[in-house]
Structure formats: structure tokens, C-alpha cells
Motif scaffolding. Structure first.
Motif, PDB file in Angstrom:
ATOM      1  N   SER A   1      32.880  35.683  40.060  1.00 25.73           N
ATOM      2  CA  SER A   1      32.869  35.494  38.459  1.00 25.73           C
ATOM      3  C   SER A   1      33.100  36.702  37.876  1.00 25.73           C
ATOM      4  O   SER A   1      33.430  36.674  36.452  1.00 25.73           O
ATOM      5  N   ALA A   2      33.108  37.946  38.339  1.00 24.64           N
ATOM      6  CA  ALA A   2      33.256  39.194  37.810  1.00 24.64           C
ATOM      7  C   ALA A   2      34.801  39.285  37.878  1.00 24.64           C
ATOM      8  O   ALA A   2      35.133  40.505  37.294  1.00 24.64           O
ATOM      9  N   LEU A   3      35.705  38.815  38.489  1.00 27.47           N
ATOM     10  CA  LEU A   3      37.213  38.810  38.435  1.00 27.47           C
ATOM     11  C   LEU A   3      37.784  38.315  37.400  1.00 27.47           C
ATOM     12  O   LEU A   3      37.411  37.252  36.658  1.00 27.47           O
ATOM     13  N   PRO A   4      39.152  38.673  37.062  1.00 25.95           N
ATOM     14  CA  PRO A   4      39.752  38.157  35.843  1.00 25.95           C
ATOM     15  C   PRO A   4      40.079  36.631  36.187  1.00 25.95           C
ATOM     16  O   PRO A   4      40.867  36.102  37.099  1.00 25.95           O
ATOM     17  N   LEU A   5      39.558  35.676  35.312  1.00 29.83           N
ATOM     18  CA  LEU A   5      39.620  34.312  35.666  1.00 29.83           C
ATOM     19  C   LEU A   5      40.975  33.811  35.453  1.00 29.83           C
ATOM     20  O   LEU A   5      41.542  32.897  36.224  1.00 29.83           O
ATOM     21  N   ALA A   6      41.878  34.688  34.381  1.00 27.33           N
ATOM     22  CA  ALA A   6      43.013  34.351  34.289  1.00 27.33           C
ATOM     23  C   ALA A   6      44.086  34.244  35.650  1.00 27.33           C
ATOM     24  O   ALA A   6      45.065  33.564  35.889  1.00 27.33           O
ATOM     25  N   LEU A   7      43.818  35.347  36.335  1.00 23.01           N
ATOM     26  CA  LEU A   7      44.390  35.608  37.765  1.00 23.01           C
ATOM     27  C   LEU A   7      44.233  34.413  38.572  1.00 23.01           C
ATOM     28  O   LEU A   7      45.149  34.336  39.371  1.00 23.01           O
ATOM     29  N   TYR A   8      43.382  33.823  38.619  1.00 26.28           N
ATOM     30  CA  TYR A   8      42.977  32.591  39.515  1.00 26.28           C
ATOM     31  C   TYR A   8      44.090  31.750  39.255  1.00 26.28           C
ATOM     32  O   TYR A   8      44.742  31.224  40.155  1.00 26.28           O
TER      33      TYR A   8
END
Length: 505
Positions: free
Chosen positions: A267-274
Motif C-alpha cells: 500500500s506504500a508503493l505508487p498505486l498508479a504504477l500497479y
């Protein structure tokens, strides 16, 4: 002056006033829509209270009706207004949105049998919607399921709200980092609004999918379904509200601890990159500079603290797996600003305490629900420092700063410097004000840091992992609530409103 000229002058004088009133109505319309949206989140806790026959159902109904009524009144007053809003109006709208949400979100805490004071209710609500996780409540298992669910929903709603704000508002300030992490489709046109809307929709899908996966994993790992839901809402939003006074330490299964660590990190990673990775698998998410930096940093800190903990005389009974598990969960919880506590890490020695204090400022990735300074700012600042040192050695050399293969403009670097300066200044000012209210230095400094960074627990016996914020004076709670909002709104979003030009409508 003839009559026709006089009437034109009068018309010109009336136009600015008419435009100002139209913009005020437009702001009210948006604030009303947001308030109505908040009222929808009150329905699940209310229906749960009705199903369980809890006495709080009437109080929750009153909060729902007041919130819906207030939002509807604002929508009605602003209906039909032209939405010709400029950047400065968006800054004001952002700040007002969080203030309005804080006020109406506090109503259930005041109306139900908790009967929290206005100060405590605002503090708990602001802590929730900013995904900070600091609390004034104790004996959490005695609260109604509706109230526990409401705390989780506040954080979950605040988490997705942060992403929408980062997409819509912060690019104007160049402090949110979203200009650096947009998908390829949003770079093809100068008209960013349709692309931002599509990106927000894809991020919402990722956010919801992570939540559902987290609920399923927690439930399969041994949590009750209700606990799984609330803790998943708090985990994916990196919020940290739980259903028990001992936070995540209530769950003894190692599987749940490791699962919680993984989902906090995800959840702390850029959600747009998913969403981007799903569309274009040629570049996995872990190849992003920011993600690689965060993973390497976490691996380094976890290794150092695990070795430190294992060789502490009081913890020699621990196996390596236990030491690694305890350290991993707590480090990820603080760095991602989730704030779950698995143990009182302030008992691990001075080195660990000071390390966790510095980790409070870190934060996860830009484009996530994490607070803090965030990884990309540390990376760009480090590269700028190395570039400056190389410039001293080679004065005539010209080197372009690049991040993720893209050039970084000087105004982005200047924005990072400004943000870091005001970030530290805000923490210092709040810390000094707290000491003036009679709090000790450790509580004041760690309280200011954890509020602005949206982490949750501070350091010390009062607000540490084993304590809460209930015993603080009301003035300190208001100040910390203000710090939470400042940190969540990236500070400059609030400070820009102090510029006189921001009020030229």
C-alpha cells in the motif's frame, strides 16, 4: 459621462462581484457533494448497529441525517454555479474539504454513547481521515462494532481521498511528485483532466482490489471476519486504527504478522504504477527508481535492527525468525506511516529508539497513501547533493538530473528544498508550542513529528506504542490535529493560502 457610459461602468463593477459569488457557490456545491459522499460511508456502520440492535443506532442515524442534510443544503445553494475555478481556488477547496469532513465525521463520536468532547471527537476524526492513527480512545473492545467500523472507514476514505488530491491539486505545487509518476497515457496531452480522471479510476480499482485481497488473507489467517475487514481498511490506507488496545499485537499468528507487513508495504508503493504495470508488463513495478529505493532502504534498516535486537541481553531468547518478524513489522509500520504496533520498540534500547524516531520522517512512495517526506524527495535531494559535489570538482561540467529516465527540472528541485524547509519548520514550531503547554521534550518532539508525518504513535510512556493521546491537554490535541492536516496536505497546500494573491478572486 453620458447615461450609457455610466451603466457600462456599473456593469463592470458588478461583474467581479457576480463572478466571486458564483465561485463561492461553486465551492459550496463541491463541498456539499463531498459531505453527501461522507454520509454514504455512515450507512454501513448504522445498518450494522441496527442489525445488532445496538443502542447507538439512533445517535448514528442523527449524525447521518445531519451530514446528509448539511451536504444537500450546500449542493442546493451552489447548484447551477459555473465551475470556473483557478488553481488558488483548488487549494482553498482542498483545505476546506478536509475541514468539513473533519467536522461532520466527528458527529458519531459525540452523539453515540462515547460522548467524546468536541476536541477529542475532532482529534479522532482528523487522525482517521489523515490516516495518522493516533487515538484518544481506550478499551476499544468495549466499543460498538458500528463505531469500530466507522473508524476504519474514515481511514479508508481518507486514503483514497489523498490519492485524488495528489492527482488534482498537488501537481500545481510540484510537491506531490505526481508529475514524476504519471502513466504514459497522461503524458501525451497537455489537457490533463480527462487523463487524471481515468488515472483516478484505475487507482480506485487497485485500491479496492488490495483491500479485498487483504480482507481475504486476514480472514484466512485466523482473524474474525469483522476484525479482518476493519484491519484491512486500516492497513491498505496505511492508517493504523485497530479494534484492540494492543493494536496488531493482539494477533499472535506469525502468518498474520507477515501478511500485515506485506500489505502495508504494497500500500506504500505508487498505486498508479500497479495500473501501469498491468497494462504494460515490460517494466515491472519493482524496476521503478522510487520502489527500488524504498525496498533497498527497508532491507538495510531491517537487517541492522534485527541484528541489534537479537544481541540485546533482554532478547537473547528470541530466535532469528522472531527478531526478524518483530523488526520487519514495526519498521514497515513506521516507514509507511501506518502506525500499527506489534510490540513496544521503545524498550529495545537507545539505538533502536533514535532509529525509529528518524524513520518517522521517512514515509513511503509518492502516489501512495503514506505520509512523511517520501522516498523520491530523499532520492532527488541525494542526487542533487552528489551533483553539486561533482560540480565543485568539475566546474565546467554540465550534468542533467534524471529520475526514472526523465529529466528533473530545477523548479522541482526548488520545490523539494522549500518543502523540506517548511516541513522541518512546522515540526519545530509545533514541538516548541507543545513544550510551552507543559509537555516533556520527548513527548513534544515525537508528537510533532508523528503528527506531521501522519505516523500515529510517538515515543515515550505517554504517546508511545503502548500509550495514547487521551491525557494530553485540549490545546495540544488541537495543535496536533492541525499538524496532521498540514502534513497530509503536503504543507505548501495550506501555506499558499497565506499569500495575499490567493485571495484575489
Amino acid at each position: 459621462m453620458n447615461p450609457s457610459q455610466s451603466s457600462l461602468s456599473l456593469l463592470d463593477a458588478e461583474r467581479p462581484l457576480s463572478k466571486t459569488l458564483s465561485r463561492i457557490r461553486a465551492l459550496g456545491f463541491v463541498l456539499g457533494a463531498i459531505t453527501c459522499f461522507l454520509s454514504l460511508f455512515m450507512l454501513p456502520p448504522w445498518l450494522l448497529l441496527i442489525f445488532e440492535g445496538d443502542s447507538d443506532r439512533g445517535a448514528f442515524a442523527m449524525a447521518f441525517l445531519l451530514t446528509l442534510g448539511g451536504g444537500s443544503a450546500l449542493v442546493g445553494a451552489g447548484y447551477g454555479a459555473r465551475m470556473h475555478l483557478r488553481a488558488r481556488h483548488l487549494f482553498l477547496l482542498t483545505v476546506l474539504s478536509w475541514l468539513v469532513l473533519s467536522f461532520f465525521g466527528a458527529l458519531p463520536f459525540m452523539f453515540t454513547r462515547l460522548h467524546l468532547s468536541f476536541t477529542d471527537a475532532i482529534f479522532e476524526t482528523v487522525s482517521g481521515i489523515t490516516t495518522t492513527g493516533s487515538t484518544v480512545l481506550s478499551n476499544l473492545p468495549t466499543l460498538s462494532h458500528g463505531m469500530l467500523l466507522w473508524r476504519g472507514l474514515l481511514q479508508w476514505m481518507g486514503g483514497i481521498g489523498i490519492i485524488v488530491m495528489a492527482l488534482a491539486i498537488l501537481p500545481f505545487l510540484r510537491v506531490g511528485g505526481m508529475k514524476l509518476f504519471q502513466t504514459e497515457s497522461s503524458d501525451r496531452s497537455d489537457n490533463h483532466l480527462p487523463n487524471a480522471r481515468a488515472l483516478a479510476a484505475s487507482i480506485g480499482k487497485v485500491y479496492g482490489s488490495l483491500t479485498l485481497m487483504c480482507i481475504a488473507i486476514f480472514w484466512a489467517g485466523g482473524m474474525r471476519f469483522f476484525d479482518a475487514v476493519v484491519h484491512a481498511l486500516a492497513t491498505v490506507s496505511t492508517g493504523g486504527f485497530g479494534n484492540y488496545d494492543d493494536s496488531f499485537a493482539h494477533f499472535t499468528q506469525p502468518f498474520l504478522v507477515w501478511s500485515g507487513s506485506i500489505f502495508m508495504l504494497l500500500s506504500a508503493l505508487p498505486l498508479a504504477l500497479y495500473a501501469q504495470s498491468f497494462r504494460n508488463s515490460r517494466k515491472p513495478i519493482w524496476q521503478d527508481d522510487q520502489v527500488k529505493g524504498l525496498l533497498i532502504f527497508l532491507a538495510f534498516i531491517i537487517t541492522i535492527l534485527s541484528v541489534w535486537l537479537k544481541f540485546q541481553p533482554a532478547y537473547t531468547y528470541m530466535t532469528w525468525e522472531e527478531a526478524f518478524r518483530y523488526v520487519t513489522f514495526n519498521v514497515i509500520s513506521v516507514v509507511t506511516t501506518t502506525g500499527f504496533a506489534y510490540t513496544d520498540y521503545t524498550q529495545w534500547g537507545a539505538f533502536a529508539v533514535l532509529t525509529f524516531f528518524f524513520l518517522t520522517f521517512m514515509g513511503g512512495c509518492s502516489g501512495s497513501t503514506s505520509g512523511g517526506i517520501k522516498m523520491f524527495r530523499f532520492q532527488l535531494a541525494t542526487r542533487a547533493l552528489m551533483g553539486q559535489m561533482n560540480q565543485l570538482l568539475h566546474p565546467r561540467a554540465i550534468r542533467e538530473q534524471r529520475y526514472n529516465g526523465r529529466p528533473v527540472s530545477d523548479d522541482v528541485l526548488r520545490a523539494i528544498i522549500a518543502f523540506a524547509f517548511f516541513y522541518c519548520l512546522t515540526v519545530a514550531a509545533i514541538g516548541l508550542a507543545l513544550t510551552a503547554m507543559g509537555l516533556d521534550v520527548l513527548t513534544s518532539l515525537s508528537g510533532a513529528a508523528t503528527a506531521v508525518s501522519n505516523v500515529g504513535p510517538g515515543i515515550g510512556d505517554i504517546i508511545g506504542p503502548a500509550g495514547n493521546f487521551a491525557s494530553l491537554p485540549d490545546g495540544a490535541k488541537w495543535l496536533l490535529a492541525f499538524g496532521m492536516l498540514m502534513g497530509r496536505l503536503e504543507i505548501l497546500t495550506v501555506l499558499v493560502l497565506l499569500i495575499p494573491a490567493a485571495w484575489r478572486w
